[in-house]
Design an enzyme around this catalytic site. Structure first.
Site, PDB file in Angstrom:
ATOM      1  N   TYR A 143      -2.307 -10.693  31.773  1.00  0.00           N
ATOM      2  CA  TYR A 143      -1.618 -10.912  30.499  1.00  0.00           C
ATOM      3  C   TYR A 143      -2.072 -12.149  29.731  1.00  0.00           C
ATOM      4  CZ  TYR A 143       1.417  -7.411  32.566  1.00  0.00           C
ATOM      5  OH  TYR A 143       1.895  -6.262  33.143  1.00  0.00           O
TER       6      TYR A 143
ATOM      7  N   ASN B 116       6.412  -4.556  21.530  1.00  0.00           N
ATOM      8  CA  ASN B 116       5.817  -4.447  22.857  1.00  0.00           C
ATOM      9  C   ASN B 116       6.985  -4.133  23.782  1.00  0.00           C
ATOM     10  OD1 ASN B 116       4.756  -4.698  25.409  1.00  0.00           O
ATOM     11  ND2 ASN B 116       3.555  -6.524  24.954  1.00  0.00           N
TER      12      ASN B 116
ATOM     13  N   ASP C 112      15.001   6.576  20.802  1.00  0.00           N
ATOM     14  CA  ASP C 112      16.016   7.143  19.918  1.00  0.00           C
ATOM     15  C   ASP C 112      16.522   6.117  18.900  1.00  0.00           C
ATOM     16  OD1 ASP C 112      15.753   9.577  21.187  1.00  0.00           O
ATOM     17  OD2 ASP C 112      17.627   9.400  22.334  1.00  0.00           O
TER      18      ASP C 112
ATOM     19  N   HIS D 283       0.457  -3.554  23.386  1.00  0.00           N
ATOM     20  CA  HIS D 283       0.444  -3.896  24.814  1.00  0.00           C
ATOM     21  C   HIS D 283      -0.688  -4.877  25.057  1.00  0.00           C
ATOM     22  CE1 HIS D 283       3.328  -0.791  25.761  1.00  0.00           C
ATOM     23  NE2 HIS D 283       2.651  -0.007  24.940  1.00  0.00           N
ATOM     24  N   LEU D 284      -0.405  -5.919  25.809  1.00  0.00           N
ATOM     25  CA  LEU D 284      -1.425  -6.914  26.133  1.00  0.00           C
ATOM     26  C   LEU D 284      -2.525  -6.315  26.999  1.00  0.00           C
ATOM     27  CD1 LEU D 284       1.107  -9.742  26.863  1.00  0.00           C
ATOM     28  CD2 LEU D 284      -0.599  -9.807  25.052  1.00  0.00           C
ATOM     29  N   SER D 285      -2.135  -5.535  27.989  1.00  0.00           N
ATOM     30  CA  SER D 285      -3.110  -4.916  28.891  1.00  0.00           C
ATOM     31  C   SER D 285      -3.390  -3.488  28.429  1.00  0.00           C
ATOM     32  CB  SER D 285      -2.580  -4.908  30.329  1.00  0.00           C
ATOM     33  OG  SER D 285      -1.473  -4.036  30.447  1.00  0.00           O
TER      34      SER D 285
ATOM     35  N   ARG E 281       1.966   3.966  34.331  1.00  0.00           N
ATOM     36  CA  ARG E 281       1.931   3.226  33.066  1.00  0.00           C
ATOM     37  C   ARG E 281       1.202   3.994  31.956  1.00  0.00           C
ATOM     38  NH1 ARG E 281       3.619  -2.050  34.190  1.00  0.00           N
ATOM     39  NH2 ARG E 281       3.211  -2.722  36.333  1.00  0.00           N
TER      40      ARG E 281
END
EC number: 4.2.1.10
Length: 144
Positions: free
Chosen positions: A23, A74, A87, A100-102, A111
């Protein structure tokens, strides 16, 4: 002045300490301060919110209705589990981009699925903290 909301999900308050090889070493506060400066320079207001609980994130999304013009989110681990946050985003109908960082597609198989990607304006993943800068640029471009 138009308002952009930066929403960060669980464990992102630990950026800079948590698995820096995945990260990065920047803290969430450092990222938020940089983005706020960029937004102000371009005439936009950036509000930031981070929560480790699903309810707090949902409540903040509901509060955004009528007050926020674009969301950068994120969702962290909630990406793969939260129909409720999905929702909430659908309910307020505020355009948003997922960050997303990764690279979630190159990590564990659990994931790979996102409950948000099919309803978002776009997804930025795997670019580390710089992904937030790209997301802010996209949000501002979308609002012009």
């Amino acid at each position: 002045m138009q308002n952009i909301l930066l929403l960060n999900g669980p464990n992102l308050n630990m950026l800079g300490k948590r698995e820096p090889h995945i990260y990065g070493d920047q803290t969430l506060l450092e990222i938020e301060q940089r983005l706020k400066q960029q937004a102000i320079k371009q005439g936009y207001n950036l509000l930031c919110f981070q929560a480790n609980g699903e309810e707090a994130i949902i409540n903040r999304i509901h509060q955004a209705f009528g007050n926020i013009d674009f969301i950068i989110i994120n969702p962290a681990a909630f990406t793969h589990t939260s129909i409720a946050i999905r929702d909430a985003l659908l309910a307020v109908a505020i355009p948003f981009i997922e960050v997303h960082l990764s690279n979630i597609c190159s990590r564990e198989s659990f994931r790979h699925h996102s409950y948000f990607s099919d309803i978002s304006q776009g997804i930025i993943c795997g670019l580390g903290p710089k992904g937030y800068d790209y997301a802010l640029d996209f949000a501002i471009s979308s609002l012009k």
